[in-house]
Design an enzyme around this catalytic site. Structure first.
Site, PDB file in Angstrom:
ATOM      1  N   LYS A   2      75.415  -6.611 -31.175  1.00 32.99           N
ATOM      2  CA  LYS A   2      74.375  -7.608 -30.902  1.00 32.99           C
ATOM      3  C   LYS A   2      74.868  -9.039 -31.122  1.00 32.99           C
ATOM      4  O   LYS A   2      74.214  -9.988 -30.675  1.00 32.99           O
ATOM      5  CB  LYS A   2      73.142  -7.307 -31.745  1.00 32.99           C
ATOM      6  CG  LYS A   2      72.467  -5.977 -31.382  1.00 32.99           C
ATOM      7  CD  LYS A   2      71.239  -5.723 -32.238  1.00 32.99           C
ATOM      8  CE  LYS A   2      70.452  -4.512 -31.751  1.00 32.99           C
ATOM      9  NZ  LYS A   2      70.925  -3.242 -32.292  1.00 32.99           N
ATOM     10  N   SER A  47      75.454  -1.802 -34.253  1.00 27.77           N
ATOM     11  CA  SER A  47      74.665  -2.995 -33.924  1.00 27.77           C
ATOM     12  C   SER A  47      75.396  -4.311 -34.104  1.00 27.77           C
ATOM     13  O   SER A  47      74.829  -5.370 -33.807  1.00 27.77           O
ATOM     14  CB  SER A  47      73.369  -3.016 -34.740  1.00 27.77           C
ATOM     15  OG  SER A  47      72.453  -2.074 -34.233  1.00 27.77           O
ATOM     16  N   SER A  68      67.307  -6.096 -35.901  1.00 27.89           N
ATOM     17  CA  SER A  68      68.265  -5.281 -35.145  1.00 27.89           C
ATOM     18  C   SER A  68      67.570  -4.427 -34.095  1.00 27.89           C
ATOM     19  O   SER A  68      67.881  -3.242 -33.913  1.00 27.89           O
ATOM     20  CB  SER A  68      69.093  -4.395 -36.089  1.00 27.89           C
ATOM     21  OG  SER A  68      70.305  -4.001 -35.483  1.00 27.89           O
TER      22      SER A  68
END
Length: 341
Positions: free
Chosen positions: A121, A118, A176
């Site tokens: 991101k 993640s 997230s």
């Protein structure tokens, strides 16, 4: 014809002279600065090929002077830092980048390709803030929501929900949410695939040539990878945006948006950063501002962090493929305690 031939001869002569001077420059660099081309790192950047791709941004002026690509970036060699102050076995890749000085003070396999999970991101948010309007209203489509594994990390968006880009970014960076990532991608670029193309273009423009992204969330894919150094480049660009810094520095956020029926939905999203949540003590003499975590089985435990040292100087630190959450914060704390001042 004769004059044309003479002109060609002069061009060849000039090219040869340029080659001679270029060769002298390389020799001087090696002899005076100790810069040599490493062959033991498979994924090292091609720093010795041509300046056309890596060293300038935009067009050069008529005088031939351009803006050096890395003039305000941290640049270092390919050697790993040897230190008994950091337990390097805690993670496979890590680095400390002193933003103002342009120095890499700790380096551990920072050019090796790793799965980012993640931490992807960060780039998603960077692209969204660059090309989208934070106040634009996004609608969660069936494709954005129902194609996700229900067990993956989500912030709870449902098909038909209407949420501003700004609120979706909080769901992306704090909770997230992979659902938020898909909704943002479709809202900004019209489709997830188009957004991913934009992600890759922006990464390349930032010099992140060791990266390739297949989705905006960081879900596992063998063709979805990055390096610690590339994440530094991407994160360094992202923190230039005040809105991005507001996102990553928030310990929690109370959100509000509308469902498909026009009813108000409220939720509180908390930051997954262990330093900001209080789960882990901040390194001595360091103020953690914010960052982004990432965890999958293939990627291990990952963290990209923005901090300030005792002198108030900005520091970016990256850990990829930590063995455990505890090991992730252990090596991050050791790096910042010993290599950020």
């Amino acid at each position: 014809m004769i004059s044309d031939q003479n002109e060609e001869d002069r061009k060849v002569k000039r090219l040869k002279e340029a080659g001679i001077f270029g060769g002298l420059a390389v020799i001087l660099c090696v002899s005076l600065a100790g810069c040599t081309q490493r062959t033991d790192v498979a994924d090292a950047y091609q720093l010795y090929e041509t300046t056309a791709e890596y060293s300038t941004l935009g067009n050069t002026s008529s005088s031939g002077n351009g803006t050096l690509f890395a003039s305000d970036l941290c640049v270092g060699g390919t050697e790993n830092t040897e230190s008994d102050q950091v337990i390097s076995e805690c993670a496979e890749s890590a680095g400390v980048f002193m933003v103002n000085q342009g120095e890499i003070t700790y380096s551990q396999n920072i050019y090796e390709k790793k799965y980012p999970a993640s931490t992807t991101k960060i780039l998603t948010a960077y692209v969204a803030l660059k090309y989208g309007d934070p106040d634009q209203v996004l609608t969660a489509s069936e494709n954005a929501i129902n194609t996700l594994d229900p067990a993956s990390s989500v912030c709870g968006l449902k098909v038909g929900d209407q949420i501003t880009l700004r609120e979706a970014l909080y769901g992306l960076m704090l909770r997230s949410g992979n659902d938020a990532a898909n909704v943002i991608a479709e809202g900004v670029s019209g489709s997830i695939d188009a957004f991913v193309q934009l992600m890759n273009s922006e990464a390349l423009a930032l010099g992140a040539t060791g990266s390739h992204f297949m989705n905006p969330s960081g879900l596992p894919d063998e063709n979805h990878y990055t390096t610690a150094y590339d994440l530094y480049l991407i994160f360094n660009a992202a923190i230039q945006n005040e809105e991005f810094v507001n996102l990553i520095s928030s310990t929690s956020h109370d959100t509000s948006y509308l469902d498909a029926g026009g009813n108000t939905v409220t939720a509180t999203w908390t930051n997954s950063n262990g330093y900001l949540s209080g789960a882990y003590k901040q390194p001595e003499g360091v103020t953690v501002i914010g960052g982004k975590t990432g965890t999958t089985q293939d990627a291990g435990y990952c963290l990209v962090l923005y901090s300030q040292n005792e002198s108030g100087e900005p520091v970016i630190s990256v850990v990829l493929k930590g063995n455990s959450r505890g090991d992730l914060y252990k090596i991050m704390t050791q790096m910042l305690s010993n290599f950020s001042n």
